[in-house]
Design an enzyme around this catalytic site. Structure first.
Site, PDB file in Angstrom:
ATOM      1  N   CYS A  13      68.353 -58.387   1.252  1.00 57.36           N
ATOM      2  CA  CYS A  13      68.699 -59.147   0.062  1.00 57.36           C
ATOM      3  C   CYS A  13      68.811 -60.610   0.487  1.00 57.36           C
ATOM      4  O   CYS A  13      68.556 -60.940   1.645  1.00 57.36           O
ATOM      5  CB  CYS A  13      69.959 -58.630  -0.628  1.00 57.36           C
ATOM      6  N   CYS A  87      65.119 -60.356  -3.021  1.00 50.07           N
ATOM      7  CA  CYS A  87      64.770 -61.450  -2.108  1.00 50.07           C
ATOM      8  C   CYS A  87      63.414 -62.053  -2.455  1.00 50.07           C
ATOM      9  O   CYS A  87      62.938 -62.950  -1.766  1.00 50.07           O
ATOM     10  CB  CYS A  87      64.839 -61.020  -0.643  1.00 50.07           C
ATOM     11  N   CYS A  91      60.156 -61.830   1.879  1.00 50.18           N
ATOM     12  CA  CYS A  91      60.090 -60.749   2.863  1.00 50.18           C
ATOM     13  C   CYS A  91      58.666 -60.653   3.407  1.00 50.18           C
ATOM     14  O   CYS A  91      57.718 -60.534   2.641  1.00 50.18           O
ATOM     15  CB  CYS A  91      60.485 -59.436   2.205  1.00 50.18           C
TER      16      CYS A  91
END
Length: 139
Positions: A13, A87, A91
């Protein structure tokens, strides 16, 4: 005992101070050593959200000593399953990994009463994940 190596999961996150910490703690607590667990944040906070610590303590899991960790490409590469929680596109994506995006409310700035339903939702999702990753073992 199975000869295959155990699966590994990375929870990501933004701040690694709430959702991903709760998910990692539940997975560790419920799966024991059957699954390797990591968590990280794309922009880690300085400390874990105190309301999250309190909500997890109510569930019998102490995460007060945990610290937010920065997301690295190495952590993603070392994981079989990467579960993102808000997120966005930060990522890193590698071929051969399983990516899941869990839509969860952000506990940042919320009191423990608002964190409890998020915690309970995460626990249910983690139990389902364990059942998928370790057939024959019920969470």
């Amino acid at each position: 005992m199975s000869e295959s190596r155990k699966p590994s999961v990375l929870f990501v996150c933004v701040h690694n101070a709430g959702r991903s910490q709760m998910a990692a703690a539940f997975l560790t607590h419920l799966a024991g050593d059957r699954i390797e667990v990591r968590s990280a944040g794309s922009a880690p906070a300085d400390t874990i959200n105190p309301a999250v610590v309190e909500a997890m303590a109510e569930a019998g899991i102490d995460i007060a000593a945990e610290t937010p960790k920065v997301l690295t490409s190495e952590a993603v590469q070392a994981s079989d399953v990467v579960i993102t929680m808000g997120c966005g596109d930060t990522c890193p994506v590698f071929p051969g990994k399983t990516y899941l995006d869990w839509k969860l409310d952000d506990p940042a700035g919320q009191g423990v009463a608002a964190v409890r339903p998020i915690r309970d939702d995460i626990r249910t999702r983690v139990q389902n994940l364990i059942n998928e990753l370790t057939p024959g073992h019920r969470a």
